[in-house]
Design an enzyme around this catalytic site. Structure first.
Site, PDB file in Angstrom:
ATOM      1  N   ARG A 134       2.708  -0.462  -7.149  1.00 28.34           N
ATOM      2  CA  ARG A 134       2.098  -0.492  -8.429  1.00 28.34           C
ATOM      3  C   ARG A 134       2.605   0.479  -9.243  1.00 28.34           C
ATOM      4  O   ARG A 134       2.984   0.612 -10.247  1.00 28.34           O
ATOM      5  CB  ARG A 134       0.765  -0.884  -8.328  1.00 28.34           C
ATOM      6  CG  ARG A 134      -0.049  -0.971  -9.804  1.00 28.34           C
ATOM      7  CD  ARG A 134       0.771  -2.183 -10.754  1.00 28.34           C
ATOM      8  NE  ARG A 134       0.854  -3.443 -10.380  1.00 28.34           N
ATOM      9  CZ  ARG A 134       1.522  -4.497 -10.956  1.00 28.34           C
ATOM     10  NH1 ARG A 134       2.073  -4.240 -12.194  1.00 28.34           N
ATOM     11  NH2 ARG A 134       1.353  -5.661 -10.509  1.00 28.34           N
ATOM     12  N   ARG A 187       4.821   5.300   2.799  1.00 28.08           N
ATOM     13  CA  ARG A 187       3.756   6.316   3.113  1.00 28.08           C
ATOM     14  C   ARG A 187       3.833   6.473   4.605  1.00 28.08           C
ATOM     15  O   ARG A 187       4.097   5.869   5.492  1.00 28.08           O
ATOM     16  CB  ARG A 187       2.415   5.903   2.495  1.00 28.08           C
ATOM     17  CG  ARG A 187       2.137   6.322   1.328  1.00 28.08           C
ATOM     18  CD  ARG A 187       1.174   5.724   0.673  1.00 28.08           C
ATOM     19  NE  ARG A 187      -0.164   6.454   0.580  1.00 28.08           N
ATOM     20  CZ  ARG A 187      -1.279   5.675   0.479  1.00 28.08           C
ATOM     21  NH1 ARG A 187      -1.400   4.400   0.310  1.00 28.08           N
ATOM     22  NH2 ARG A 187      -2.436   6.554   0.561  1.00 28.08           N
ATOM     23  N   ARG A 246      -8.200   4.197  -3.381  1.00 27.84           N
ATOM     24  CA  ARG A 246      -9.429   3.728  -2.736  1.00 27.84           C
ATOM     25  C   ARG A 246      -9.745   4.984  -1.654  1.00 27.84           C
ATOM     26  O   ARG A 246      -8.977   5.492  -1.120  1.00 27.84           O
ATOM     27  CB  ARG A 246      -9.793   2.411  -1.993  1.00 27.84           C
ATOM     28  CG  ARG A 246      -9.443   1.137  -2.679  1.00 27.84           C
ATOM     29  CD  ARG A 246      -9.565   0.033  -1.846  1.00 27.84           C
ATOM     30  NE  ARG A 246      -9.537  -1.226  -2.578  1.00 27.84           N
ATOM     31  CZ  ARG A 246      -8.260  -1.901  -2.538  1.00 27.84           C
ATOM     32  NH1 ARG A 246      -7.144  -1.540  -1.921  1.00 27.84           N
ATOM     33  NH2 ARG A 246      -8.541  -3.017  -3.558  1.00 27.84           N
ATOM     34  N   LYS A 304       1.022  -1.215  -0.079  1.00 24.24           N
ATOM     35  CA  LYS A 304       0.217  -0.010  -0.018  1.00 24.24           C
ATOM     36  C   LYS A 304       0.886   1.300   0.035  1.00 24.24           C
ATOM     37  O   LYS A 304       0.205   2.505   0.332  1.00 24.24           O
ATOM     38  CB  LYS A 304      -0.942   0.094   1.199  1.00 24.24           C
ATOM     39  CG  LYS A 304      -1.867  -0.940   1.255  1.00 24.24           C
ATOM     40  CD  LYS A 304      -2.478  -1.464  -0.140  1.00 24.24           C
ATOM     41  CE  LYS A 304      -3.445  -0.711  -0.778  1.00 24.24           C
ATOM     42  NZ  LYS A 304      -3.626  -1.081  -2.225  1.00 24.24           N
ATOM     43  N   GLY A 305       1.904   1.249  -0.222  1.00 25.55           N
ATOM     44  CA  GLY A 305       2.977   2.204  -0.432  1.00 25.55           C
ATOM     45  C   GLY A 305       2.902   3.021  -1.817  1.00 25.55           C
ATOM     46  O   GLY A 305       3.442   4.020  -1.918  1.00 25.55           O
ATOM     47  N   GLY A 306       2.440   2.325  -2.726  1.00 26.39           N
ATOM     48  CA  GLY A 306       2.359   2.950  -4.122  1.00 26.39           C
ATOM     49  C   GLY A 306       3.382   2.063  -4.929  1.00 26.39           C
ATOM     50  O   GLY A 306       3.757   2.436  -5.954  1.00 26.39           O
TER      51      GLY A 306
HETATM   52  P1  A3P Z   1      -4.873   4.101  -1.752  1.00 22.78           P
HETATM   53  O1  A3P Z   1      -5.576   2.972  -2.375  1.00 22.78           O
HETATM   54  O2  A3P Z   1      -4.777   3.879   0.008  1.00 22.78           O
HETATM   55  O3  A3P Z   1      -5.148   5.395  -2.086  1.00 22.78           O
HETATM   56  P2  A3P Z   1       0.069  -0.462  -3.682  1.00 22.78           P
HETATM   57  O4  A3P Z   1       0.115  -0.364  -5.245  1.00 22.78           O
HETATM   58  O5  A3P Z   1       1.471  -0.692  -2.924  1.00 22.78           O
HETATM   59  O6  A3P Z   1      -1.103  -1.225  -3.165  1.00 22.78           O
HETATM   60  O7  A3P Z   1      -0.228   1.017  -3.318  1.00 22.78           O
HETATM   61  C1  A3P Z   1      -1.619   1.478  -3.615  1.00 22.78           C
HETATM   62  C2  A3P Z   1      -1.388   3.161  -3.574  1.00 22.78           C
HETATM   63  O8  A3P Z   1      -0.962   3.728  -4.636  1.00 22.78           O
HETATM   64  C3  A3P Z   1      -2.811   3.765  -3.364  1.00 22.78           C
HETATM   65  O9  A3P Z   1      -3.408   3.737  -2.141  1.00 22.78           O
HETATM   66  C4  A3P Z   1      -2.665   5.229  -3.943  1.00 22.78           C
HETATM   67  O10 A3P Z   1      -2.874   6.123  -3.092  1.00 22.78           O
HETATM   68  C5  A3P Z   1      -1.179   5.049  -4.398  1.00 22.78           C
HETATM   69  N1  A3P Z   1      -0.930   5.789  -5.790  1.00 22.78           N
HETATM   70  C6  A3P Z   1       0.430   6.401  -5.843  1.00 22.78           C
HETATM   71  N2  A3P Z   1       0.242   6.953  -7.297  1.00 22.78           N
HETATM   72  C7  A3P Z   1      -0.902   6.433  -7.703  1.00 22.78           C
HETATM   73  C8  A3P Z   1      -1.327   6.608  -9.223  1.00 22.78           C
HETATM   74  N3  A3P Z   1      -0.956   7.450  -9.887  1.00 22.78           N
HETATM   75  N4  A3P Z   1      -2.649   6.093  -9.375  1.00 22.78           N
HETATM   76  C9  A3P Z   1      -3.485   5.352  -8.213  1.00 22.78           C
HETATM   77  N5  A3P Z   1      -2.686   5.141  -7.204  1.00 22.78           N
HETATM   78  C10 A3P Z   1      -1.410   5.778  -6.747  1.00 22.78           C
END
Ligand code: A3P
Length: 261
Positions: A19, A98, A226, A15-17
């Site tokens: 992906r 994060r 989300r 959940k840090g970002g």
């Molecule tokens: P939230 O769903 O809490 O907002 P991971 O890929 O490690 O699961 O991380 C998901 C998080 O990536 C999302 O958390 C979101 O905030 C973040 N994120 C960062 N850049 C993004 C982008 N360009 N588009 C969508 N989400 C992004």
């Protein structure tokens, strides 16, 4: 074209970002991503299949390109540092973090969505994060434990020197991705190729999306970004206070100060 073992791995944090970071790095012409999370080093069954199995999971690339994979469970899984070290002791390791309380709530939100999909009820975040008997932060709750970044990093440092890690500020990757990506390019010794052209803010999504060229652009899946449930402010304060000393230690070890509350 060859299937190369990764020269860099995004080891976490969930959940840090992770992906967004992988997809954005893939904008660089010298970077090729493994699309799926491979879970080679954290899953005993996969690990038992051997390194050639892992290599065969990698995308095809030119020899001068570098392959990157991401499996966020690597960061928190006990056996992983030693296993990665055995594959390549000079590999580069990326950690995207994060603000720990936000990350914990994001983690909870993902689990909650899974429960709701199966029509199951689930506890409120407050109930899981705070021990009802002591009213203290519940360190047995996984979403809390994962956010104690320094504890996990310390295990990794038994195998790799700090110079082999790069910390990405996941909160800034959301609001201002380019400078974060430029720091990663530098860390990976790549010529700077990702530019503002490659990233455009999509107001409907509320996030930056990716422009590969004049024809091809894409946003991340709807499961990224989300809406978090509202959490009792006193619980947030308690968690922030709890994480504070661990954050200080994390800044000190990594040399990156993130000014979290
Ligand atoms: P939230 O769903 O809490 O907002 P991971 O890929 O490690 O699961 O991380 C998901 C998080 O990536 C999302 O958390 C979101 O905030 C973040 N994120 C960062 N850049 C993004 C982008 N360009 N588009 C969508 N989400 C992004």
């Amino acid at each position: 074209l060859v299937q190369q073992l990764p020269k860099a791995i995004i080891i976490g944090v969930r959940k840090g970002g992770t992906r967004a970071l992988l997809e954005m790095l893939n904008l660089h012409p010298a970077v090729v991503k493994a699309s799926q999370e491979i879970h080679f080093f954290d899953n005993d069954e996969n690990y038992g299949k051997g390194i050639e199995w892992y290599r065969k999971k990698m995308p095809f690339s030119y020899p001068q390109q570098i392959t990157i994979e991401k499996s966020p469970a690597y960061f928190i899984t006990e056996e992983v540092p030693e296993r990665i070290y055995k594959m390549n002791s000079s590999i580069k390791l990326l950690i995207i973090v994060r603000e720990p309380t936000t990350r914990a709530i994001s983690d909870y939100t993902q689990v909650l969505e899974g429960k709701e999909r199966k029509n199951k009820t689930y506890y409120k975040f407050e109930k899981l994060a705070i021990d009802p008997n002591t009213c203290e932060v519940n360190t047995k709750y996984k979403a809390v434990r994962t956010s104690i970044y320094t504890k996990h990093l310390e295990r990794w440092l038994k195998y790799f020197p700090i110079e082999q890690f790069h910390v990405v500020d996941g909160d800034r990757l959301i609001t201002e991705p380019l400078p974060e990506l430029q720091l990663v390019e530098k860390f990976l010794n790549l010529p700077p190729r990702i530019s503002q052209y490659n990233l455009y803010f999509n107001a409907t999504r509320g996030f930056y999306c990716l422009r590969f060229n004049i024809i091809f652009n894409k946003c991340l899946a709807g499961s990224k970004g989300r809406i978090h449930p509202e959490v009792d402010p006193s619980v947030i304060t308690k968690l922030r206070k709890f994480f504070h000393p661990f954050n200080q230690k994390f800044y000190q070890i990594t040399g990156r100060t993130l000014n979290w509350p």
